[in-house]
Design an enzyme around this catalytic site. Structure first.
Site, mmCIF file in Angstrom:
data_model
loop_
_atom_site.group_PDB
_atom_site.id
_atom_site.type_symbol
_atom_site.label_atom_id
_atom_site.label_comp_id
_atom_site.label_asym_id
_atom_site.label_seq_id
_atom_site.Cartn_x
_atom_site.Cartn_y
_atom_site.Cartn_z
ATOM 1 N N THR A 199 -1.392 -0.926 -4.369
ATOM 2 C CA THR A 199 -2.277 0.218 -4.595
ATOM 3 C C THR A 199 -1.661 1.462 -3.952
ATOM 4 O O THR A 199 -0.843 1.361 -3.029
ATOM 5 C CB THR A 199 -3.662 0.005 -3.949
ATOM 6 O OG1 THR A 199 -3.521 0.002 -2.514
ATOM 7 C CG2 THR A 199 -4.289 -1.286 -4.402
ATOM 8 N N GLU A 228 0.839 -1.194 0.000
ATOM 9 C CA GLU A 228 0.000 0.000 0.000
ATOM 10 C C GLU A 228 0.877 1.249 0.000
ATOM 11 O O GLU A 228 1.770 1.391 0.841
ATOM 12 C CB GLU A 228 -0.897 0.046 1.239
ATOM 13 C CG GLU A 228 -1.974 -1.022 1.290
ATOM 14 C CD GLU A 228 -2.888 -0.848 2.489
ATOM 15 O OE1 GLU A 228 -4.068 -1.190 2.363
ATOM 16 O OE2 GLU A 228 -2.436 -0.364 3.559
ATOM 17 N N CYS A 229 0.629 2.141 -0.934
ATOM 18 C CA CYS A 229 1.300 3.436 -1.031
ATOM 19 C C CYS A 229 2.820 3.266 -0.955
ATOM 20 O O CYS A 229 3.438 2.811 -1.895
ATOM 21 C CB CYS A 229 0.783 4.393 0.042
ATOM 22 S SG CYS A 229 1.088 6.132 -0.347
ATOM 23 N N GLY A 230 3.453 3.593 0.173
ATOM 24 C CA GLY A 230 4.900 3.429 0.267
ATOM 25 C C GLY A 230 5.340 2.002 0.029
ATOM 26 O O GLY A 230 6.359 1.751 -0.618
#
Length: 417
Positions: free
Chosen positions: A408, A308-310
């Site tokens: 994501t 997720e993200c990072g």
């Protein structure tokens, strides 16, 4: 800062306080937990339905009171409602019956502050203002004038905070520097607690506490696996507490590891989850973490890895930091991102999966939130989902997938009911 001071002051007086945070914030709950001595949880009316909200609120069943920190302005939410509301702090107050304590910056005004408070009090008949805490009070004379205005409109003053320039917490581009990065956090919290105790009527504030959902059990959330290798350190810390609690309640075992310490996911795990965080601040260390990178690639040969993200960015080919230096990432996906050209991406996300991710089948609709400054330079893999914002407008950041790897830019909060 007022929330942390109240949590510390009330705890010092022997009050057991259950902290909550309105909306999608993954930094503040860690500070709450340090101040209150118990885990803090997010309550989000856009992403969570009534059942889930009530179940998460049940974490406070054994506490003397709950204290929820708001987000943005009291009535600020998205334009279109989600699971059961628009995400505003006022929405949460209306659903729970919890009274609102306004923290008003009264610098540059005196009796006029009462007009602002009265406007808040009258804006919605479903929200009750229990009182105000005056912030940035310049002098005893200034305080007396503001109090006179509040008395004239019948609004209780619960405290008055004189200006202090020393009680601050450092910030960076995604918010406060994380709680775990402060070696002197206990001293900071103690000072905040003493300051609040000296200037706020904590007994009166506690007596205001009322309302709440009917008692229920904290939710068991479908975990991504029964043994979850979870990246957990200063670069990978953005995960919602209700997910970790829900996974454990469902019987999952969480096996933390630290990429910054060059640790690989446990080979006995059946799934690996890379949360968001600050990999852009640690690009060189991650690039040099050969054991982590090779261990993750070996794991992903026959087991799912989700970021997720990072965490998603670390699964990519490369990450360019704010100084323009490119760092090699793990290469599970073809994603290339850059912070040299920063652009803010912020808002709720509704995603319908085009392929399964750990714990969620193809076609499942997920509610989440996106907040980052990364720019995508390349994303050659298959899209993971169709993603829209809170208004239904399509979002270009679809996530991506390749083999057992998926990722994501949004942080998962809940499945769409």
């Amino acid at each position: 800062m007022v929330t942390l001071g109240l949590l510390s002051a009330l705890r010092e007086r022997g009050t057991v306080v259950q902290p909550f945070k309105n909306g999608p914030d993954y930094i503040d709950p860690a500070f709450h937990a340090a101040a209150a001595g118990r885990a803090s949880f997010n309550l989000d009316s856009w992403a969570m339905d009534e059942t889930m909200l009530a179940a998460i609120a049940a974490h406070g069943a054994d506490a003397d009171m709950a204290l929820a920190e708001g987000s943005m302005g009291l009535f600020d939410g998205v334009a279109a409602p989600g699971a059961c509301g628009n995400g505003a702090s006022a929405e949460l107050a209306a659903r729970t019956g919890w009274p609102v304590v306004l923290v008003l910056d009264v610098s540059g005004q005196a009796q006029s502050a009462a007009a602002v408070a009265q406007g808040f009090a009258r804006f919605s008949p479903d929200v009750r203002i229990g009182g105000v805490i005056l912030n940035k009070v310049a002098s005893p004379r200034h305080e007396a004038l503001v109090r006179a205005g509040m008395e004239a409109v019948g609004i209780a003053v619960l405290g008055a905070l004189p200006r202090r320039t020393d009680l601050v917490l450092p910030e960076r581009h995604l918010g406060l520097v994380q709680a775990e990065e402060h070696s002197d956090l206990s001293e900071i919290l103690a000072s905040l607690g003493q300051f609040i105790a000296a200037h706020v009527d904590c007994d009166r504030l506690r007596d205001l506490a009322q309302g709440g959902w009917p008692a229920g059990d904290p939710p068991a959330i479908t975990p991504p696996g029964q043994r979850i290798a979870l990246a957990r350190d200063a670069a990978f810390s953005f995960i919602y507490p209700h997910l970790l609690s829900g996974w454990r309640k469902a019987g999952a075992q969480i096996l933390p590891f630290s990429p910054l310490a060059d640790e690989a996911p446990a080979p006995e795990a059946d799934v690996c989850w890379l949360p968001g965080g600050y990999p852009e601040l640690h690009g060189g260390r991650i690039a040099a973490a050969d054991r982590f990178r090779e261990g993750l690639r070996t794991f992903a040969q026959d087991k799912p890895v989700h970021g997720e993200c990072g965490g998603y960015m670390v699964m990519g080919e490369s990450l360019i930091d704010a100084q323009g230096t490119a760092h090699r990432m793990t290469g599970l996906l073809g994603l290339e991102t850059s912070f040299a050209r920063r652009r803010m991406h912020l808002g709720y996300r509704l995603a319908r999966l085009a392929a399964p991710i750990p714990g969620h089948a193809e076609g499942t609709a997920l509610r989440g939130h996106e907040f980052h400054y990364a720019t995508i330079l390349a994303q050659p893999d298959s899209p993971l989902a169709e993603v829209v914002d809170a208004t239904g407008t399509a979002v270009a950041e679809t996530g991506s997938r390749r083999g057992w790897a998926s990722g994501t830019f949004f942080h998962l909060i809940a499945e769409k009911a």
